[in-house]
Design an enzyme around this catalytic site. Sequence first.
Site, PDB file in Angstrom:
ATOM      1  N   SER A 101       0.809  -1.120  -0.178  1.00 43.86           N
ATOM      2  CA  SER A 101       0.318  -0.216   0.022  1.00 43.86           C
ATOM      3  C   SER A 101       0.674   1.293  -0.241  1.00 43.86           C
ATOM      4  O   SER A 101       0.345   2.662   0.099  1.00 43.86           O
ATOM      5  CB  SER A 101      -0.687  -0.211   1.421  1.00 43.86           C
ATOM      6  OG  SER A 101       0.203  -0.184   2.718  1.00 43.86           O
TER       7      SER A 101
ATOM      8  N   HIS B 171      -4.951  -4.256  -2.607  1.00 43.94           N
ATOM      9  CA  HIS B 171      -4.602  -2.732  -3.589  1.00 43.94           C
ATOM     10  C   HIS B 171      -5.064  -3.827  -4.377  1.00 43.94           C
ATOM     11  O   HIS B 171      -4.844  -2.907  -5.769  1.00 43.94           O
ATOM     12  CB  HIS B 171      -3.032  -2.371  -3.341  1.00 43.94           C
ATOM     13  CG  HIS B 171      -3.822  -1.621  -1.690  1.00 43.94           C
ATOM     14  ND1 HIS B 171      -4.044   0.069  -1.552  1.00 43.94           N
ATOM     15  CD2 HIS B 171      -3.709  -1.540  -0.256  1.00 43.94           C
ATOM     16  CE1 HIS B 171      -3.783   0.481  -0.522  1.00 43.94           C
ATOM     17  NE2 HIS B 171      -4.190  -0.152   0.431  1.00 43.94           N
TER      18      HIS B 171
ATOM     19  N   LYS C 140     -11.528  -0.301  -1.789  1.00 42.02           N
ATOM     20  CA  LYS C 140     -10.979   0.339  -2.767  1.00 42.02           C
ATOM     21  C   LYS C 140     -11.105   0.124  -3.766  1.00 42.02           C
ATOM     22  O   LYS C 140     -12.481   1.309  -4.343  1.00 42.02           O
ATOM     23  CB  LYS C 140      -9.915   0.246  -2.095  1.00 42.02           C
ATOM     24  CG  LYS C 140      -8.619   0.014  -1.181  1.00 42.02           C
ATOM     25  CD  LYS C 140      -7.803  -0.553  -0.877  1.00 42.02           C
ATOM     26  CE  LYS C 140      -7.033  -1.083   0.501  1.00 42.02           C
ATOM     27  NZ  LYS C 140      -7.011   1.099   1.056  1.00 42.02           N
TER      28      LYS C 140
HETATM   29  C1  LIG Z   1      -3.446  -3.737   2.311  1.00 45.46           C
HETATM   30  C2  LIG Z   1      -4.283  -4.080   3.160  1.00 45.46           C
HETATM   31  N1  LIG Z   1      -5.020  -4.759   4.321  1.00 45.46           N
HETATM   32  C3  LIG Z   1      -5.923  -4.171   4.455  1.00 45.46           C
HETATM   33  C4  LIG Z   1      -6.805  -3.548   4.674  1.00 45.46           C
HETATM   34  C5  LIG Z   1      -8.050  -2.858   5.622  1.00 45.46           C
HETATM   35  O1  LIG Z   1      -9.442  -2.462   4.291  1.00 45.46           O
HETATM   36  P1  LIG Z   1     -10.978  -1.653   5.004  1.00 45.46           P
HETATM   37  O2  LIG Z   1     -10.439   0.012   4.802  1.00 45.46           O
HETATM   38  O3  LIG Z   1     -11.442  -2.335   4.597  1.00 45.46           O
HETATM   39  O4  LIG Z   1     -10.130  -2.294   6.575  1.00 45.46           O
HETATM   40  C6  LIG Z   1      -5.915  -2.069   4.856  1.00 45.46           C
HETATM   41  C7  LIG Z   1      -6.783  -0.645   4.181  1.00 45.46           C
HETATM   42  O5  LIG Z   1      -5.698   0.190   4.059  1.00 45.46           O
HETATM   43  C8  LIG Z   1      -5.029  -2.227   3.404  1.00 45.46           C
HETATM   44  O6  LIG Z   1      -3.775  -1.044   2.473  1.00 45.46           O
END
Ligand SMILES: Cc1ncc(COP(=O)(O)O)c(C=O)c1O
Length: 399
Positions: free
Chosen positions: A187, A215, A246
């Site tokens: 990310s 992502h 996303k």
């Molecule tokens: C790699 C990754 N996993 C999980 C999440 C968590 O997702 P959520 O926004 O649905 O809680 C994110 C969010 O930024 C992320 O970047």
Amino acid sequence: MMSLFDKFLPLEETRTELVAGSGVDPFHVVVEKVVSATEAMIHGRKVIMAGTNNYLGLTFDPECVAAACTALREEGTGTTGSRMANGSYAAHVALENELAVFFNCPAAIVFSTGYIANLAILSTLVGPEDVILLDVDCHASIYDGTRLGAARVIRFRHNDPADLEKRLQRLGQRVGNTLVVVEGIYSMLGDRAPLREIVDIKNRFGATLLVDEAHSLGVLGQQGRGLAEELGVEAEVDFITGTFSKSLGTIGGFCVSRWPELEYARYAMRPYMFTASSSPPLISSTRKALEILCRSTALRKKLWDNATQLYQGLAAMGFELGPEISPVIAVRLPASVSETTVLWNELLSQGIYVNLVLPPATPSGGPLLRCSLSAAHSKVQINAILDAFSLIKEKLQHP
Ligand SMILES: Cc1ncc(COP(=O)(O)O)c(C=O)c1O
């Protein structure tokens, strides 16, 4: 002041120092009005949003909005409880079935957020006798999941299969009880896991593999299923987690697996059982967004065209970027936290909002200006982002 707050003082002091030193307060940005998938009002003026993770630009898609409105009218604003206590709505189950078909997996569970999906899976699937081997750059939700559970946690160097192999070797007998965890696209820097090498290693050692495609869902792969699809290794990935927040433009999370036994774990997962399930409008717009993701490769192509234009434009200006073209483009400046904050604010005053990411949240240790692009950005908007960055470049060269 009550002493419970004492531990936050250093954090507050750092923040105050940064605001005083840079003359900018990046901690209280308010999006006053959302105008479209790529524009909003901040400080009373319209800006281009270039840090939203809205990869396919579906937040204002008329079909998604209509699906949400219908569900809102017909099923109400919320479920007011967990699926275990209040029951699953038909739409929760339908979405799970649709995810299972999309990923060609026998098991799928929907969670209230992607954060909760990782908490649930990482705290429950692996117990005190087991080991989690995770890439050091994994997202906070993965780390937090390991804290909620009892497994032993070992980190391996970012995107370094040789280091993973070395650590698996050291585990000896315990390797069969080991869950390796990586992400499709990371990310912060937008780089991808070397998944073929990782799959090869985990197969040789008999370990289990989880890929967080948060992502990369809708971004990579012919059908948009993510990095595992793109590299042709889906059959060898044991668990995929991801988010609706996303590319699907809503809120929610999921886990799918080639193991039907994932279903056994559903009612052992505290983050599944003890939080309210997603609301009807969220589930309905997510289902519609997944349908659009399945039928449209055009959005993915537009996203990659935009990513390529911005990445190549910034690289040509001499900015230090993440290692590969990606819809997540991180710009590392030869500047301190305070100077980077000033430059972030300069971008904002040029009408461009990007994410200011400060250590310790950055993998590189230094501050980053993180852009994330959308299929909804126009060429004109990408050019505007490039123009603003070229102004920053001048400021860096002639302070
Ligand atoms: C790699 C990754 N996993 C999980 C999440 C968590 O997702 P959520 O926004 O649905 O809680 C994110 C969010 O930024 C992320 O970047």
